[in-house]
Write a protein that holds these residues in place. Sequence first.
Motif, PDB file in Angstrom:
ATOM      1  N   LEU A   1       0.836  -1.190   0.000  1.00 54.76           N
ATOM      2  CA  LEU A   1       0.000   0.000   0.000  1.00 54.76           C
ATOM      3  C   LEU A   1       0.871   1.240   0.000  1.00 54.76           C
ATOM      4  N   GLU A   2       0.265   2.366  -0.309  1.00 50.88           N
ATOM      5  CA  GLU A   2       0.934   3.652  -0.128  1.00 50.88           C
ATOM      6  C   GLU A   2       0.816   4.053   1.342  1.00 50.88           C
ATOM      7  N   MET A   3       1.806   4.775   1.849  1.00 50.82           N
ATOM      8  CA  MET A   3       1.794   5.144   3.261  1.00 50.82           C
ATOM      9  C   MET A   3       0.621   6.049   3.605  1.00 50.82           C
ATOM     10  N   ASP A   4       0.180   6.883   2.643  1.00 46.46           N
ATOM     11  CA  ASP A   4      -0.962   7.745   2.955  1.00 46.46           C
ATOM     12  C   ASP A   4      -2.230   6.925   3.197  1.00 46.46           C
ATOM     13  N   THR A   5      -2.360   5.784   2.514  1.00 50.10           N
ATOM     14  CA  THR A   5      -3.505   4.901   2.748  1.00 50.10           C
ATOM     15  C   THR A   5      -3.424   4.251   4.117  1.00 50.10           C
ATOM     16  N   VAL A   6      -2.234   3.822   4.498  1.00 48.74           N
ATOM     17  CA  VAL A   6      -2.044   3.227   5.821  1.00 48.74           C
ATOM     18  C   VAL A   6      -2.370   4.244   6.906  1.00 48.74           C
ATOM     19  N   LEU A   7      -1.897   5.466   6.738  1.00 47.50           N
ATOM     20  CA  LEU A   7      -2.175   6.507   7.726  1.00 47.50           C
ATOM     21  C   LEU A   7      -3.658   6.839   7.761  1.00 47.50           C
ATOM     22  N   LEU A   8      -4.320   6.818   6.607  1.00 53.30           N
ATOM     23  CA  LEU A   8      -5.768   7.013   6.570  1.00 53.30           C
ATOM     24  C   LEU A   8      -6.471   5.945   7.397  1.00 53.30           C
ATOM     25  N   GLN A   9      -6.057   4.693   7.229  1.00 54.68           N
ATOM     26  CA  GLN A   9      -6.659   3.607   8.003  1.00 54.68           C
ATOM     27  C   GLN A   9      -6.426   3.801   9.496  1.00 54.68           C
ATOM     28  N   PHE A  10      -5.250   4.290   9.849  1.00 48.87           N
ATOM     29  CA  PHE A  10      -4.922   4.563  11.247  1.00 48.87           C
ATOM     30  C   PHE A  10      -5.880   5.601  11.824  1.00 48.87           C
TER      31      PHE A  10
ATOM     32  N   VAL B   1      -3.704  14.096  18.937  1.00 48.74           N
ATOM     33  CA  VAL B   1      -2.338  14.295  19.427  1.00 48.74           C
ATOM     34  C   VAL B   1      -1.436  13.103  19.112  1.00 48.74           C
ATOM     35  N   LYS B   2      -1.890  11.907  19.461  1.00 51.34           N
ATOM     36  CA  LYS B   2      -1.021  10.732  19.332  1.00 51.34           C
ATOM     37  C   LYS B   2      -0.718  10.399  17.866  1.00 51.34           C
ATOM     38  N   ILE B   3      -1.745  10.339  17.046  1.00 51.77           N
ATOM     39  CA  ILE B   3      -1.525   9.966  15.643  1.00 51.77           C
ATOM     40  C   ILE B   3      -0.650  10.992  14.917  1.00 51.77           C
ATOM     41  N   PRO B   4      -0.882  12.317  15.079  1.00 50.90           N
ATOM     42  CA  PRO B   4       0.074  13.259  14.476  1.00 50.90           C
ATOM     43  C   PRO B   4       1.503  13.075  14.980  1.00 50.90           C
ATOM     44  N   SER B   5       1.667  12.729  16.260  1.00 49.05           N
ATOM     45  CA  SER B   5       3.010  12.479  16.794  1.00 49.05           C
ATOM     46  C   SER B   5       3.643  11.267  16.131  1.00 49.05           C
ATOM     47  N   ILE B   6       2.844  10.231  15.877  1.00 49.96           N
ATOM     48  CA  ILE B   6       3.350   9.050  15.178  1.00 49.96           C
ATOM     49  C   ILE B   6       3.723   9.412  13.735  1.00 49.96           C
ATOM     50  N   ALA B   7       2.898  10.245  13.095  1.00 46.64           N
ATOM     51  CA  ALA B   7       3.154  10.630  11.703  1.00 46.64           C
ATOM     52  C   ALA B   7       4.505  11.330  11.568  1.00 46.64           C
ATOM     53  N   VAL B   8       4.866  12.137  12.533  1.00 42.15           N
ATOM     54  CA  VAL B   8       6.144  12.842  12.483  1.00 42.15           C
ATOM     55  C   VAL B   8       7.301  11.856  12.368  1.00 42.15           C
ATOM     56  N   GLN B   9       7.145  10.673  12.969  1.00 42.66           N
ATOM     57  CA  GLN B   9       8.233   9.706  13.046  1.00 42.66           C
ATOM     58  C   GLN B   9       8.294   8.754  11.853  1.00 42.66           C
ATOM     59  N   LEU B  10       7.406   8.914  10.889  1.00 42.22           N
ATOM     60  CA  LEU B  10       7.375   7.998   9.759  1.00 42.22           C
ATOM     61  C   LEU B  10       8.567   8.173   8.822  1.00 42.22           C
TER      62      LEU B  10
ATOM     63  N   VAL C   1       0.918  12.965   4.975  1.00 42.69           N
ATOM     64  CA  VAL C   1      -0.158  13.390   5.877  1.00 42.69           C
ATOM     65  C   VAL C   1      -1.213  14.184   5.126  1.00 42.69           C
ATOM     66  N   GLU C   2      -0.792  15.091   4.267  1.00 39.13           N
ATOM     67  CA  GLU C   2      -1.751  15.901   3.521  1.00 39.13           C
ATOM     68  C   GLU C   2      -2.607  15.035   2.603  1.00 39.13           C
ATOM     69  N   SER C   3      -2.007  14.045   1.973  1.00 40.40           N
ATOM     70  CA  SER C   3      -2.775  13.151   1.105  1.00 40.40           C
ATOM     71  C   SER C   3      -3.782  12.342   1.910  1.00 40.40           C
ATOM     72  N   SER C   4      -3.363  11.840   3.083  1.00 44.86           N
ATOM     73  CA  SER C   4      -4.289  11.038   3.905  1.00 44.86           C
ATOM     74  C   SER C   4      -5.439  11.896   4.420  1.00 44.86           C
ATOM     75  N   LEU C   5      -5.183  13.169   4.734  1.00 45.16           N
ATOM     76  CA  LEU C   5      -6.254  14.043   5.232  1.00 45.16           C
ATOM     77  C   LEU C   5      -7.233  14.399   4.111  1.00 45.16           C
ATOM     78  N   ARG C   6      -6.741  14.550   2.915  1.00 42.96           N
ATOM     79  CA  ARG C   6      -7.659  14.799   1.788  1.00 42.96           C
ATOM     80  C   ARG C   6      -8.613  13.621   1.638  1.00 42.96           C
ATOM     81  N   GLN C   7      -8.080  12.398   1.727  1.00 41.56           N
ATOM     82  CA  GLN C   7      -8.941  11.214   1.626  1.00 41.56           C
ATOM     83  C   GLN C   7      -9.889  11.130   2.815  1.00 41.56           C
ATOM     84  N   LEU C   8      -9.381  11.476   4.008  1.00 44.09           N
ATOM     85  CA  LEU C   8     -10.217  11.405   5.212  1.00 44.09           C
ATOM     86  C   LEU C   8     -11.405  12.347   5.121  1.00 44.09           C
ATOM     87  N   SER C   9     -11.262  13.456   4.444  1.00 45.97           N
ATOM     88  CA  SER C   9     -12.344  14.440   4.365  1.00 45.97           C
ATOM     89  C   SER C   9     -13.578  13.886   3.667  1.00 45.97           C
TER      90      SER C   9
END
Length: 778
Positions: free
Chosen positions: A57-66, A92-101, A112-120
């Motif tokens: 998968l693409e990481m933005d999809t994984v982050l979307l699922q998270f 708070v927690k998920i954005p903190s995890i995203a920083v470490q990717l 992150v921006e791609s996953s948030l567009r999908q989340l919307s």
Amino acid sequence: MDSWTSIDASITAVPGAEALCPPDIMYLTFSMARIRPAIPDALIVQRLKDTQQIKTLEMDTVLLQFWLAGLTGLAEASTLDQRVIWKSVVLVKIPSIAVQLSSATDEVCTVVESSLRQLSFYRGILNECDENIAEDHSGEKMDILQSIVIGCVNKGVVRQDQLDILNGLSLPRETLSEWQYLDNPTVEDIEELCGRILSDSENQEALVDRIIKVCDDAGSKSDVSTLSKACQMLDDNPLVLDTIHLLRSPSALLRPLESFVNNMQQYEDDDIETCNAKLEGLGIVLILILNIVRRYELAGCLDLVLAEKQGFCCQWLHRTSATIPPTAISSMSPAMQSLMGRWITALFDSMGISDDLIQTSKPQMLLEIAPSIFEQSLAACQAGVLDTTTMISGLDYFLQPCLLFVLIGVVQFLCEEITFSSISTLSQPGSGNGAPGSNPPTVSPAGHVVSPLASRGGPGGKTSAISHGSGKNAASLGMLQSSLKSLLAGEAFPLRLLRLLKNEISAALSHPAVEVDDQLTMIQNRLLEATNGFYSWSTSEPYDVSKLAMQTASSFESIITGGRTSIVTTREKGWPVFGKTSFHIDIDLFRATLCYLGPSQFLTAILKQVLKAGLTANGRRAAELGAAIMTTPLLSSGNEYVSPQSLLWTLVYQILWIPVPGRLETFAQGRMLAVFVGMTLDYFQSDTFVQLRQSQGPQGFSIKGNDGAAGTKELNGTSSDQRNISQAQLERDAAVEPFRTMLEQRLEFLETIAHDRPGFKGFVQGMGQHKEQRLARI
């Protein structure tokens, strides 16, 4: 159908987005939110990367699922406490995890921006969350998507010109300057700080770090007043503690407290008021330390969360109620022998506790000898050289605020003596010293085989010690329960100590020898008052062990079919609703099943469902969920018996070859079993580890240990990214090698007999395909 488990019409416009959050990510997120302290960030980051590689998968999809998993928990939260934690997870927690990717900021921002567009586009779940977290006092809805974006902007993982949702949105500019330089905070200051931790998600991490810094500064300066205020506030607000341990490791808060306890001392020029204040503060700090250790099940890993393994605090936590064996009293230091004698004399010779005794008593030493003092007093009372009234009066001295810290070990000692006792006819009065069943005499602080309490008379001048596991006569048990009841029923006995020692007290009061009277009723009511709502985040209800496996199977099946466990159906079957919630994934249920039934029965229940689902369209989801359960720790303690490593050993060496073959009937089941086993091994042993090992070669990379267990690592010539790999992950990765080797040997044997066993044939082929795909990824 629930709005977030169905496909919105607009979702079809989002390539690669899944209608349902996959069960492995869902399970990881719920475990992270429900287990305290939270699963380490390094494990979560590695899991997300492994999921991306395993599923291509693409990481933005994984982050979307998270994020979808976190939003599911928030939408299902039924209490204010649960909503607070889930808001912290999502904002708070998920954005903190995203920083470490990734170490590349632009790369993280793009993901992150791609996953948030999908989340919307997921308006169903977003609207559900908006309604669920409406402000209680105003009824106004909160725009959860805007809050997520603001949290990401604050973390630097979203660029302000890249998302349409930021157009016209005024970002908060509030600073925490008033907290950065706060000296000598008052109770009101600390209370406001704790309140803001729960309400101010935008600054939550900074606020958490600030309360930890307050404790650290106060402890290092020996500012007992400030430290005790902060510890009392934290002890009374478990939700603040839960939030701290969601965002920070246990060591962050425990180590400053540990250092204070190890170094706290009385000084010769301290007046009695100063001494009393120090000792009272020490008690508050100790209660918070024990509360953290118990609430988050850290007793099995104290060496990891505390800094000074040989320090007093760490050593005392291992033996809070331990008494000094008679054979060891003579080898005590002269100072400790003298202190024990002085306290026994003061307590039971009608002298009382003098100011001089309090001023000259080293508190750490007093904590060590307190259970032994009362062991000797009970033995002397049993021998007839001390009456019960005098003994109980001695106990009452410790209800002073400055001496409450001593009661921690004393109450535990009394409770354990009652709980683990059985009435023995061999120790009846008159059986004689040295007769079969009699206990050995105690040893005085001076080293003589005579208690100082016995010097005032009594049969033979000796007394019988009360020891763990020994049979006790009715009189002995009567004295124990009278002493315990007298302490607990007193108005001066604090509720926070009742709350801390709830389990020991409840077990002791349930002993059949404990008399039911007004005192007992009063204690039970106070115990209920002290603990009401304190354990709201995790269930403390009793479990019906005989039904745990059935409930786990039912919950597993419900998760893989995309629905939630039916509360009505559960109650109709007579099963309790764990945690009193309707969460999509009931972590408390899985924890209870593993702890009560053990790894073998727990895994058998899971494997049955994986094989059953292998005959349906839900086979893949079952394999993913099973692999997540296998590799995500259900307990935060160092209990190796129920650790993921133990589950892996049980699977590879037992379950696959004993209960599974009889149920492995079809080729499809075998293939799905291979998916489950392969994903489990891949989650344990990340591709990152294999790539690193191959790139360095056998001489550049090694992990030393016995039987594949890792001990130390050597990384020569590695890049900065490679050095960021956690040692824990490297050690865990290396430990999987023997399992892979053994499994390949077993598969070679199975291949020879698989031609007439479709299930075996599917399993062998599936594992072969998994190996090829893994090598291709690497």
